[in-house]
Enzyme design. Structure first.
Site, PDB file in Angstrom:
ATOM      1  N   VAL A 261      -1.533 -19.340 -20.383  1.00 47.83           N
ATOM      2  CA  VAL A 261      -0.966 -20.030 -19.225  1.00 47.83           C
ATOM      3  C   VAL A 261      -2.077 -20.711 -18.417  1.00 47.83           C
ATOM      4  O   VAL A 261      -1.958 -21.870 -18.010  1.00 47.83           O
ATOM      5  CB  VAL A 261      -0.158 -19.061 -18.342  1.00 47.83           C
ATOM      6  CG1 VAL A 261       0.357 -19.778 -17.092  1.00 47.83           C
ATOM      7  CG2 VAL A 261       1.015 -18.478 -19.124  1.00 47.83           C
ATOM      8  N   CYS A 262      -3.168 -19.996 -18.205  1.00 49.45           N
ATOM      9  CA  CYS A 262      -4.291 -20.548 -17.439  1.00 49.45           C
ATOM     10  C   CYS A 262      -4.864 -21.793 -18.100  1.00 49.45           C
ATOM     11  O   CYS A 262      -5.250 -22.756 -17.424  1.00 49.45           O
ATOM     12  CB  CYS A 262      -5.399 -19.510 -17.292  1.00 49.45           C
ATOM     13  SG  CYS A 262      -4.922 -18.022 -16.386  1.00 49.45           S
ATOM     14  N   THR A 263      -4.927 -21.779 -19.412  1.00 50.03           N
ATOM     15  CA  THR A 263      -5.475 -22.931 -20.142  1.00 50.03           C
ATOM     16  C   THR A 263      -4.622 -24.175 -19.893  1.00 50.03           C
ATOM     17  O   THR A 263      -5.146 -25.267 -19.644  1.00 50.03           O
ATOM     18  CB  THR A 263      -5.555 -22.604 -21.643  1.00 50.03           C
ATOM     19  OG1 THR A 263      -6.446 -21.493 -21.830  1.00 50.03           O
ATOM     20  CG2 THR A 263      -6.060 -23.795 -22.441  1.00 50.03           C
TER      21      THR A 263
END
Length: 224
Positions: free
Chosen positions: A50-52
């Site tokens: 998700v962060c990517t």
């Protein structure tokens, strides 16, 4: 891990200052803000799916923020070396180059200072059982005042269009003495601030449309 948290931050308080290492070198946060708006946003961990996607999208939109006088700065609970490798992955996955700094906060010092730690999700921890950060977003104005705070659980990616919309709303309100209604986007009518009365309101907003004495709409020139 810190034994106790600081008092929760609230809208209208001065953003706490700190010194930190980032992917663009060491910073003093208040010096970094300078005379700009700043969006500080945290991530649970490097190399996470998700962060990517989030960092890739924020990197893609950075020119939209920059032209509004907004600086971006990310934070993740890992080391500089980890961040640097992750930035390469983000470019590979999303096609966007991260040019804004990412704070290395492996010890969670900034995370605790800004109360970014997860109480709800007991699985959102590192190998030592230390809580990772949640997806917090702090909107900070040139006076270093916190104007808006958004928080998301680790499982939910943020909406980058909403982050941009919030900045547009805050800046529009400051410039024109207005507030923005539900689902407002630039180009929509805004609401005349209740503190502006009578003749002053009609002078400032000649196209004012009063629905109720307390609810007065007006168009504004569309902003980018």
């Amino acid at each position: 891990m810190a034994a106790e948290r600081n008092e929760p931050l609230r809208l209208g308080t001065i953003a706490p200052n700190f010194q930190a290492e980032t992917t663009k070198g060491p910073i003093d946060f208040h010096e970094f803000i300078g005379d700009n708006w700043v969006i500080l946003f945290s991530h649970p961990e490097d190399y996470t799916p998700v962060c990517t996607t989030e960092l890739g999208e924020m990197a893609r939109l950075e020119p939209e923020f920059s032209k509004r006088g907004v600086k971006l700065i990310g934070l993740s609970a890992n080391t500089l070396g980890s961040h640097e490798g992750w930035i390469s992955d983000i470019k590979d996955v999303t096609g966007s180059q991260v040019n804004f700094p990412i704070i290395a906060d492996k010890e969670r010092k900034v995370a605790y200072l800004y109360d970014m730690i997860d109480y709800q999700d007991t699985t959102n921890v590192d190998e030592k059982g230390i809580a990772f950060t949640i997806r917090s977003v702090f909107f900070i104005d040139p006076k270093k005042t916190i104007r808006c705070i958004l928080s998301y659980p680790a499982s939910t990616g943020r909406n980058s269009a909403e982050i941009l919309r919030v900045i547009q709303s805050l800046q529009t309100g400051d410039k024109h003495k207005v507030t923005t209604p539900i689902n407002w986007v630039p180009g929509d009518d805004v609401i005349v601030h209740p503190s502006i009365k009578g003749d002053e309101a009609t002078k400032l907003f000649p196209n004012l449309r009063a629905v109720k004495p307390y609810l007065r709409f007006t168009p504004l020139p569309e902003i980018d």
